[in-house]
Design a protein around this motif. Structure first.
Motif, PDB file in Angstrom:
ATOM      1  N   GLU A   1      26.983  42.635  33.779  1.00 56.24           N
ATOM      2  CA  GLU A   1      27.441  42.545  35.161  1.00 56.24           C
ATOM      3  C   GLU A   1      28.968  42.499  35.242  1.00 56.24           C
ATOM      4  OE1 GLU A   1      26.058  43.329  37.943  1.00 56.24           O
ATOM      5  OE2 GLU A   1      24.401  43.748  36.574  1.00 56.24           O
ATOM      6  N   GLN A   2      29.583  41.719  34.316  1.00 60.60           N
ATOM      7  CA  GLN A   2      31.051  41.670  34.299  1.00 60.60           C
ATOM      8  C   GLN A   2      31.623  43.038  33.961  1.00 60.60           C
ATOM      9  OE1 GLN A   2      33.117  39.563  35.315  1.00 60.60           O
ATOM     10  NE2 GLN A   2      31.811  37.768  35.589  1.00 60.60           N
ATOM     11  N   MET A   3      30.948  43.759  33.059  1.00 59.91           N
ATOM     12  CA  MET A   3      31.441  45.094  32.679  1.00 59.91           C
ATOM     13  C   MET A   3      31.399  46.032  33.893  1.00 59.91           C
ATOM     14  SD  MET A   3      32.702  47.176  30.558  1.00 59.91           S
ATOM     15  CE  MET A   3      32.515  46.877  28.818  1.00 59.91           C
ATOM     16  N   ARG A   4      30.318  45.929  34.646  1.00 60.90           N
ATOM     17  CA  ARG A   4      30.219  46.792  35.843  1.00 60.90           C
ATOM     18  C   ARG A   4      31.369  46.487  36.809  1.00 60.90           C
ATOM     19  NH1 ARG A   4      23.869  46.269  35.904  1.00 60.90           N
ATOM     20  NH2 ARG A   4      23.349  48.279  34.983  1.00 60.90           N
ATOM     21  N   LYS A   5      31.624  45.181  37.002  1.00 65.32           N
ATOM     22  CA  LYS A   5      32.706  44.800  37.915  1.00 65.32           C
ATOM     23  C   LYS A   5      34.041  45.316  37.404  1.00 65.32           C
ATOM     24  CE  LYS A   5      30.843  40.477  39.599  1.00 65.32           C
ATOM     25  NZ  LYS A   5      30.854  39.077  39.303  1.00 65.32           N
ATOM     26  N   LEU A   6      34.233  45.140  36.094  1.00 68.06           N
ATOM     27  CA  LEU A   6      35.502  45.535  35.488  1.00 68.06           C
ATOM     28  C   LEU A   6      35.725  47.043  35.619  1.00 68.06           C
ATOM     29  CD1 LEU A   6      37.832  44.357  33.922  1.00 68.06           C
ATOM     30  CD2 LEU A   6      36.537  44.608  31.809  1.00 68.06           C
ATOM     31  N   LEU A   7      34.641  47.806  35.437  1.00 67.06           N
ATOM     32  CA  LEU A   7      34.780  49.272  35.549  1.00 67.06           C
ATOM     33  C   LEU A   7      35.162  49.670  36.967  1.00 67.06           C
ATOM     34  CD1 LEU A   7      31.758  50.413  33.377  1.00 67.06           C
ATOM     35  CD2 LEU A   7      34.124  51.056  32.969  1.00 67.06           C
ATOM     36  N   MET A   8      34.718  48.873  37.928  1.00 66.36           N
ATOM     37  CA  MET A   8      35.051  49.197  39.315  1.00 66.36           C
ATOM     38  C   MET A   8      36.491  48.817  39.640  1.00 66.36           C
ATOM     39  SD  MET A   8      31.882  48.651  41.838  1.00 66.36           S
ATOM     40  CE  MET A   8      30.847  47.598  40.911  1.00 66.36           C
ATOM     41  N   LYS A   9      36.900  47.619  39.161  1.00 66.92           N
ATOM     42  CA  LYS A   9      38.238  47.139  39.536  1.00 66.92           C
ATOM     43  C   LYS A   9      39.302  47.554  38.534  1.00 66.92           C
ATOM     44  CE  LYS A   9      36.812  43.265  42.292  1.00 66.92           C
ATOM     45  NZ  LYS A   9      36.468  41.879  42.255  1.00 66.92           N
ATOM     46  N   ARG A  10      38.945  47.742  37.316  1.00 69.20           N
ATOM     47  CA  ARG A  10      39.809  48.129  36.205  1.00 69.20           C
ATOM     48  C   ARG A  10      40.809  47.053  35.811  1.00 69.20           C
ATOM     49  NH1 ARG A  10      41.219  54.413  36.334  1.00 69.20           N
ATOM     50  NH2 ARG A  10      41.772  53.852  34.216  1.00 69.20           N
ATOM     51  N   LEU A  11      40.787  45.914  36.461  1.00 71.35           N
ATOM     52  CA  LEU A  11      41.727  44.848  36.107  1.00 71.35           C
ATOM     53  C   LEU A  11      41.025  43.501  36.186  1.00 71.35           C
ATOM     54  CD1 LEU A  11      44.697  43.845  35.602  1.00 71.35           C
ATOM     55  CD2 LEU A  11      44.833  43.535  38.071  1.00 71.35           C
ATOM     56  N   LEU A  12      41.194  42.703  35.139  1.00 69.86           N
ATOM     57  CA  LEU A  12      40.724  41.327  35.163  1.00 69.86           C
ATOM     58  C   LEU A  12      41.975  40.462  35.089  1.00 69.86           C
ATOM     59  CD1 LEU A  12      38.084  39.671  35.042  1.00 69.86           C
ATOM     60  CD2 LEU A  12      38.248  39.751  32.562  1.00 69.86           C
ATOM     61  N   PRO A  13      42.336  39.785  36.194  1.00 67.05           N
ATOM     62  CA  PRO A  13      43.584  39.012  36.182  1.00 67.05           C
ATOM     63  C   PRO A  13      43.569  37.976  35.059  1.00 67.05           C
ATOM     64  CG  PRO A  13      42.646  39.138  38.390  1.00 67.05           C
ATOM     65  CD  PRO A  13      41.628  39.695  37.469  1.00 67.05           C
ATOM     66  N   MET A  14      44.772  37.623  34.575  1.00 67.01           N
ATOM     67  CA  MET A  14      44.898  36.749  33.412  1.00 67.01           C
ATOM     68  C   MET A  14      44.103  35.454  33.572  1.00 67.01           C
ATOM     69  SD  MET A  14      45.889  36.381  30.443  1.00 67.01           S
ATOM     70  CE  MET A  14      47.135  37.529  29.923  1.00 67.01           C
TER      71      MET A  14
END
Ligand SMILES: C[S@@+](CC[C@H](N)C(=O)[O-])C[C@H]1O[C@@H](n2cnc3c(N)ncnc32)[C@H](O)[C@@H]1O
Length: 830
Positions: free
Chosen positions: A522-535
């Protein structure tokens, strides 16, 4: 009845033509050539006018492929092609938007590929082995190249040989098409032994490993440019532009490419020549001319074809049309007027038949037999190779790669493992054993930009001597593993300038001991959509279970790879001061694990030895529901129907005796039914419609429309409004007392209240309902012993969602179900 694609009767019998396309010259030409027997002509021509079924090939080299295979097997809309492992076919009319978007998502993530049936055949007949040197002379847009690579890998797994030791050269003469091919090869296939090359296949260079040691290919594919009239089903606009002349202009080009392929083939190797044209001048004529040119050194290879694959014999004689005199044909070169027998003329001697063709190595795939496009395939093998003497330096291999890239700056060099860049990469990413050999790629400005993984066999091939002035151009080589970071990125920080490349992330993840992150799906799906995970989120996730491996990024900043917990999906990323940034998007790489739609397979509501009642889903044809039942009960037959878009109770007798009984009960209107319908407007609370109905066939096909007409058949529908507000829409329970086609739909439309979205009867489409809102909720009949048979099919999810939307949430899903359980039961007649 079989579910195999080719065993369901002829394509033309199953479908009605969608458009009456024709071209007199086309029909006259192919009738004269005798490509199909006269009695099969109608079947042939009708098939060409029907839409193609959709065919997909499951990528069996991907994890989870068996799950996907099983979901296709469960779904009645798909039938398996019995002659190709992992290929499934769906009728064009069953391929709705939901299925289309599911298949597109699966295609994007390379879980499957779209590829029409006939086009699967040439690579299959190459009989590729894992360590083959394979040359695909006309490769773009790449479907067959990809198929070859998959077959190499699969055969590698089967023989427990390493599947990555072969070489695949994908050549095409068209630069634009080469660049279309590129992402397929580097992003999807990711085969270290593959190079994309831009060049004229007819002049593909000879290569030498040493004096008199010409490098020859085990397998060659010549899927040559052709007039493409075998694909008329897919490109109906081409009916109009078809002419006898165009194929004549292709013959020599095709012959030159084939001859070059045969020259580059090793003795004992295998070459497949194919076209998607049905024209003998592009097919049999090219084959006979090539055989004649090579004397006895090449011959057609009789091949064992999969027994379920229906092929037609090649032609032994054919007619060559006169381009200057329409309707005039020649059988032999001597008949051609001398004025036209010029070297620069369109007609050439090689177009005419000479000698027998072995039909076991050369055949046609007819559209009506394979239910796909028309194709021609010839399989060659070589018995002797004659090389031309060439002077080459004595060393066996060149130290560098002599192939040109797009300009002189853009080049490839072999990289040694003690190169300082490579050493810093090894240290920073904790590479246990560095995948090699590696080549460095310099861009068109001469700047080193990429490190690519190749395999030894490809490197050797690229280091052999080219016997030509300029080589074809190398467009891509192997798998990009690392890419250079922007110069202005982290200039003052002591990290290598290299980050993992998208194409190589999967390989690197297995080899890197540092900088490997795993996150939940699920996190991977979100990450692919946003392309950024803030620090901050990165650090928070790193302390929980949803992200692992953050401690392996000692330095924190710099390149890394991030993948799903099960290790089946990896993408490159970089950790910067702002957080984790991805070098990939959902749009580019697709979903890591595309969701599968529930297979369209009807649940059984009730079953005895005599009768079965199914809960038919919307979208499934009654005939397909019958096929499902017939798998276990071959004697089952239909005595009533539901429209494809209608869901609910469908009664199917299982024996001849019960079929007779239920036919009678339906005819005498003794089977009671209750439907739920959502209609436009606000009809009176109760009503009884008794207008007679007449059924009219539309456009000569299998589509019908009912009309209210005194001369029609008697019909009777009672209804009750159970929810609705003035102005509508309204929810009804409808009780058809007769069983006419489209009865409820036509009767309600006649009353001025058509069903929502039922455009055939004047309804309008709404955003909240994407199916026909008609469901057969309950049904009562009597079984053979006279006992009451009472069935109830709860409202399906998507219909329930529409009902909640209709009433603006006044009733929730469970409340609607409860209402129907209370009100929607039919009271059996005494
Ligand atoms: C039928 S298509 C190949 C389809 C491909 N094999 C596939 O399955 O996706 C023919 C290809 O030949 C290429 N072509 C045309 N002339 C060529 C030549 N002289 N040498 C190599 N390729 C050529 C065209 O650009 C086109 O991409």
């Amino acid at each position: 009845m079989s579910r195999h694609g080719t065993a369901r009767g002829s394509a033309a019998n199953r479908r009605s033509p969608v458009a009456v396309e024709s071209n007199e010259a086309f029909e006259a030409f192919y009738r004269k050539q005798g490509v199909v027997a006269e009695e099969l002509w109608d079947d042939f021509i009708q098939t060409l006018r029907t839409p193609m079924p959709v065919v997909v090939r499951i990528n069996r080299t991907k994890p989870h492929w068996e799950e996907l295979h099983n979901s296709f097997a469960e779904d009645l809309r798909w039938s398996q092609l019995p002659w190709f492992p992992g290929a499934w076919q769906c009728d064009a009319k069953d391929y709705d938007d939901a299925l289309r978007s599911q298949c597109s998502a699966l295609n994007k993530s390379y879980a499957l590929r779209f590829q029409e049936a006939a086009s699967l055949v040439p690579p299959l007949l190459l009989e590729v082995k894992p360590a083959d040197l394979l040359l695909d002379l006309c490769a773009a847009p790449g479907s067959k190249t990809l198929e070859c690579i998959e077959l190499m890998r699969e055969n590698g797994h089967k023989s427990s040989q390493d599947g990555e030791t072969g070489v695949v050269i994908a050549n095409d003469a068209d630069a634009e098409r080469c660049f279309e091919l590129l992402p397929l090869i580097t992003r999807k296939a990711r085969y270290p032994g593959c190079a994309v090359v831009l060049g004229n296949g007819a002049k593909y260079p000879a290569q030498f490993r040493g004096q008199d040691d010409q490098l020859l290919y085990d397998k060659v594919l010549c899927d040559v440019p052709c007039s493409g009239d075998g694909t008329l089903r897919r490109r109906p606009h081409c009916w109009k532009s078809w002419s006898v002349d165009f194929p004549l202009t292709l013959h020599q080009k095709q012959l030159l490419i084939l001859c070059r392929g045969l020259h580059l083939l090793r003795p004992g190797g295998r070459l497949v020549y194919s076209t998607c044209s049905m024209n003998p001048i592009e097919n049999e004529a090219v084959v006979t001319a090539a055989l004649a040119r090579f004397g006895g050194d090449v011959r057609l290879a009789p091949s064992d074809l999969p027994k379920e694959l229906r092929v037609a014999k090649c032609l032994q004689t054919w007619w060559v049309p006169d381009p200057q005199d329409s309707g005039c044909f020649y059988k032999s070169w001597t008949e051609v007027p001398t004025s036209q027998r010029k070297p620069s003329g369109i007609l050439v001697e090689s177009m005419f038949s000479s000698g027998e063709l072995d039909p076991r190595g050369c055949f046609r795939l007819n559209p009506h037999e394979i239910d796909g496009s028309g194709f021609f395939v010839a399989i060659f093998t070589k018995t002797a190779h004659r090389s031309f003497p060439v002077q080459i330096p004595s060393s066996r291999l060149m130290p560098e790669i002599p192939w040109r890239a797009r300009n002189e700056n853009n080049r490839y060099t072999v990289v040694s493992t003690d190169n300082s860049d490579v050493q810093s990469i090894v240290k920073f990413y904790g590479l246990r054993d560095l995948p090699e050999p590696l080549v460095a790629e310099y861009n068109i400005k001469g700047k080193l930009t990429q490190l690519n993984l190749v395999n030894s066999a490809l490197l050797q091939l690229l280091q052999s001597h080219l016997n030509c002035k300029g080589s074809p151009l190398l467009v891509s080589l192997g798998i990009p593993l690392f890419k250079v970071l922007d110069d202005n990125f982290m200039t003052n920080i002591d990290v290598p300038r290299w980050r993992p490349a998208m194409e190589g992330a999967q390989i690197l993840a297995q080899k890197m001991e540092k900088r490997v992150l795993r996150i939940s799906l699920e996190q991977m799906r979100k990450l692919l959509m946003k392309r950024l995970l803030p620090m901050q989120s990165l650090l928070t996730l790193g302390t929980g279970n949803e992200l692992k491996g953050l401690e392996s990024c000692e330095e924190k900043l710099g390149g890394a790879v991030v993948g799903t917990m099960d290790g089946t999906f990896w993408v490159p990323c970089i950790i910067t001061g702002s957080g984790l940034e991805l070098y990939a998007s959902l749009e580019e790489v697709g979903d890591p694990l595309p969701k599968l739609l529930p297979p369209l397979r009807p649940p059984v509501i009730s079953a005895t030895e005599e009768v079965m009642v199914l809960d038919k889903p919307s979208g499934l044809r009654t005939e397909d529901a019958l096929r499902f039942v017939q798998q276990k009960h071959p004697g089952a037959e239909l005595v009533s129907r539901l429209d494809k878009e209608t869901s609910g109770c469908l009664l199917i007798p299982l024996t001849a005796l019960s079929a007779k009984e239920f036919t009678q009960q339906f005819a005498e209107n003794k089977v009671q039914k209750c439907y739920v319908a959502v209609v436009h407007g606000h009809p009176p609370e109760k009503g009884h419609i008794t207008e007679a109905l007449r059924l009219v066939q539309l456009g000569g096909g299998t589509k019908y429309r009912a009309f209210v007409d005194d001369t029609g058949k008697a019909a009777s529908t009672r209804y009750e409004r159970i929810w609705g507000k003035p102005g509508g829409p309204s929810v009804l329970l409808a009780y058809p007392e007769t069983g006419r086609t489209h009865q409820i739909r036509c009767h309600m439309a006649h009353l001025g209240h058509p069903l929502i979205g039922d455009t055939k009867y004047g309804g309008h489409v709404t955003f909240w309902c994407d199916r026909l809102p008609l469901h057969c909720l309950s049904l009562v009949a009597r079984d053979l012993s006279g006992q009451i048979l009472k069935c109830f099919a709860p409202i399906p999810e998507e219909f329930l969602a529409a009902l909640v939307a209709v009433c603006d949430g006044e009733l929730q899903g469970e409340q609607w179900q409860q209402l129907f359980r209370e009100k929607g039961q039919v009271i059996p007649k005494p």
